[in-house]
Enzyme design. Sequence first.
Site, PDB file in Angstrom:
ATOM      1  N   GLY A  61       2.089  -4.713   4.804  1.00 28.98           N
ATOM      2  CA  GLY A  61       1.493  -4.946   3.501  1.00 28.98           C
ATOM      3  C   GLY A  61       2.073  -4.076   2.405  1.00 28.98           C
ATOM      4  O   GLY A  61       2.105  -4.468   1.250  1.00 28.98           O
ATOM      5  N   LYS A  80      10.519   4.338   7.350  1.00 27.37           N
ATOM      6  CA  LYS A  80       9.552   3.473   6.693  1.00 27.37           C
ATOM      7  C   LYS A  80       9.581   3.788   5.200  1.00 27.37           C
ATOM      8  O   LYS A  80       9.386   4.936   4.801  1.00 27.37           O
ATOM      9  CB  LYS A  80       8.148   3.688   7.258  1.00 27.37           C
ATOM     10  CG  LYS A  80       7.127   2.698   6.695  1.00 27.37           C
ATOM     11  CD  LYS A  80       5.811   2.757   7.465  1.00 27.37           C
ATOM     12  CE  LYS A  80       4.855   1.677   6.998  1.00 27.37           C
ATOM     13  NZ  LYS A  80       3.621   1.634   7.798  1.00 27.37           N
ATOM     14  N   ASP A 171      -6.502   0.002  12.812  1.00 29.59           N
ATOM     15  CA  ASP A 171      -5.717  -1.237  12.755  1.00 29.59           C
ATOM     16  C   ASP A 171      -4.975  -1.437  14.066  1.00 29.59           C
ATOM     17  O   ASP A 171      -3.778  -1.738  14.082  1.00 29.59           O
ATOM     18  CB  ASP A 171      -4.738  -1.193  11.582  1.00 29.59           C
ATOM     19  CG  ASP A 171      -4.190  -2.578  11.229  1.00 29.59           C
ATOM     20  OD1 ASP A 171      -4.831  -3.579  11.600  1.00 29.59           O
ATOM     21  OD2 ASP A 171      -3.125  -2.655  10.592  1.00 29.59           O
TER      22      ASP A 171
END
Length: 992
Positions: A61, A80, A171
């Site tokens: 996201g 990342k 998550d």
Amino acid sequence: MDTEVAYYSIDVDSEASAPETPRPRRRSTQRLARQAEKSSDPLLNTSFGRYRLLSPLGKGGYGRVYKAWDPQLERHVAIKVLSRRDKKAYLRFAREITTTARLNHPNVVGIHDSGASAGRPYLVMELVEGESAWDLGQSDQAPGPEEAARLMAQVARAIQHAHERGVLHRDLKPANILITASGHAYVLDFGLARHTTHGRLTQTGAVLGTPLFMAPEQSRGSDQISERSDVYGLAATFYYLLTGRPPHVADSVDQLLDCLLNEPEPPSAHAPGVAPALDALVLRGLQASPDKRFPSAQAFAEALEAWLEGDAPAARPLPGAWGALHTPRVLGLALAASLCFGLALGLLFGGGSSPEAPTPAATTAAAVRPDPATPAAAARAAAAQRAGFDEVYPLYERALTEATPEAAAGLRLELAQLALRRNRVEQALGLLRDASTREQLAWKAFAALQARDKAELTDALTRLAADPEGRVFASALVEPDRQQAGFLALCALRRDPSWWPAELILAEAALRSGASEARQVLAPLLSAHPDHVPALTLDARCLTRLSRRREALAALEVARALASPHLDPRALLLEGALALGFGADPLDVAADFARARAAGLDDPTLHLWWGTALLLGDDERAAKPHLSKARKLSTARILSELADVDLDPTVFRLLDKELGLISSLDPARPSDALRDALQTGLGELPDRAREPLLRARLLAAGAEARGPLEAACAAALKAAPRSGAVALEAARLLTGRDAYAAAQRALGAARTLGAPRSDADRLEAELLWRQGREVAALRALGELAERDSGVASRWARSLTAYLRGDLARAEREAKEALGLSPSDAPSRLLLALVQAGQGEPLQALTSCAEVHRQQGYLDSLLAAAVVSAGARGAAGGALDEDLALLAPRLNEVLRGADGAFARVEASRLALGSSAHVLAGSWLAEALRTEPDRAQVLLLQGAQLLGRGSAQDVLAVWSRAREVDPALPLPAAYARRYAERFGDLGPLESLFQ
């Protein structure tokens, strides 16, 4: 790697396949998507810091993951990169970095580095070659039940490791599990993780995570998310590995939320090879009620391992929280965990470096389920093992029904003491309302005091005071003077060594003298009662004063786990303040402050922190009313409170605007309190010199003109012509106000009259520095630095490092000097200047406020430090507008400095930031004041390095060399010249 899975992303045949027919699996399309990305991704083959991005690995996201090359260590890594630019994305990414850095487990991908490039933050991780559990579950190589159980046991152990460090993943799903070819599982993506002591990064009711694998309470946006929510995610992921599909499948999100309230079909309905015992294990983890799931990720892992070893777990959890863990094996493990936790607490509170703090999961010891012979023994065992108070209370109630009246009174007192240790003061007071003995009355008085129940407190104290032996307990509780209360607490301990409130009172009294002394008093109390919430909170206050903030936060986390939701509001405030200093999510922390206010705390300090947290959360409108209430605090108190918080320029400007931080440090007439402070030390000087020296100090403190100051110093020298101390004090005052000629004469007289050599040499070096004679100053400083390891030598080393541009060493040496003499103003001002140069405006202003409180504007260096902090704090954002608004206030501060010195030093630091406009105006004013100061010309040339030609720079530096032929060129300026113009020949000939 971070691929989101929508609720509609799996096409499941409505008719169940026949048992003998292998269910079809689909190949993942992620690899094809990544290949398509390669041709369109603008970041590929670009550099982030020292890393070069080679190929995409995944996206989510708000972040993309790339394979990259690290040329320095010659290895491949995973990076990342934040792909979104909004405030919330930045906060989440920062939280992922700090959260993952807390973890060190073989099944969690390790962090190598982090940074930012072109305004984009990035996180460098260990590169693990493997396939996501999502891809694996959809492929022909999907694991069988045994392999899936082994993999999920690894994952559960990693999640338990995170929980023990206060981190919830939130998550867990197949896309966030990476599995190598050798069968090693890794947990990925802590981007939605949060610390268990704080709330969420979004508004109440918002849903974060992936609905297919999300616990029901999380999917509803509840704030009651716990370790058991992650257990649901583990079970749902395991279900997927076993069956190739999530536990629930629906046509819409609304239908999915309804499905989550019902038990799913067992995995064997979709994968006939799954054993009934494994069905039971999975379904227990997927219970809609958190209380019916496994109590921890560790318990889930142990159940998987037991199944793999052939020891099938129970088919269903027994009713209530107690039923599932009565087996001897699990009980032994739980008791061992309890012993390890006790050892950790002992290390934590024993001083020195502490291990990882016990976490909520460990401290509540939810897995401990003692089964002794009698109800009373069971209650005591559960309390000793730090089970939750709500779990212990029913055991005591059961024991009370079976006890004799005498035994019941003892049990009731035990339970009241446990309630007080866990901050359940109302329950404790209820248990003690019928107190009759001296011991019971003393405890009732303490409970009533904690509960602020005046009627019960009056009753208990009145009855205690009627008993000569009990009178000392009553006096210790109500004595407002902490020192007197400490004495009475000692008396109480002599009468009854087991009465631990006396130790709390004694520690509170000792805190006035020193935090170390208070901790010594608390040590035996915490050793006997490691679950003592008020003692943990007081210990955190002590640790904060000792600058051991991380240990203080750990103590408060333990206290919160034991007392929640009954933590004292002041503990909430302290915990939130510490968490904010460590970069916690400001909106989470603001929620804690709101809870503290709801619990009855309403003071300016709370509103200061609350407003600051809201500013950091980008909510200026909500912050203003809180900051308005914080104006009752002094500037020194505000700055000392906020000194450890990392503020961006925008927040600093808003705080300064609302609270007037810089304006409060303007030159002003000395207050009565300052007049008293300025008389310190005058009593040791000759009588006749005291009055003129006090007048000189007052003139200097109010930043008055140099003429009257020089006259007052001359009068002091005339009144005591044979006093080296008077001459040295006059030289110090004149040096601080940049009256160089008069200061040199007074210093010469001080040397002649036998003033201490170290003090005289220090003042001599400072004079050379202030006059701009840096070569001579560095020579003098070098001689002073080598002489000994006292305050003067440490200060000399710090100033040397500062002049050579080594701010880190300058800060270290200045702090060493202050460690030897905390009241040494020159060292504190030098530290403030260094902190400003390092971009730490709040810390710099805190040091300035301390000096300003003690001596006003006795030293023009104060002005330099204040304006440097203001300029560095404002650097960033809309500079022209912001600095234009700030410049008048900074120039008002510079009114406290007559000569060029303060403006030169402020310009030196401003040129290191973006405040070049301010530096230019200050240098022009400095040159007007002292036209023959070569330093000013050197800095003007440095300013031209950014926008002028090589000829312009060389012309200004040539004039500087004419004024001072010995003037050196700082290496940093030479490097900037080479970067801009290339040819160093003209520069070398000029500064040969």
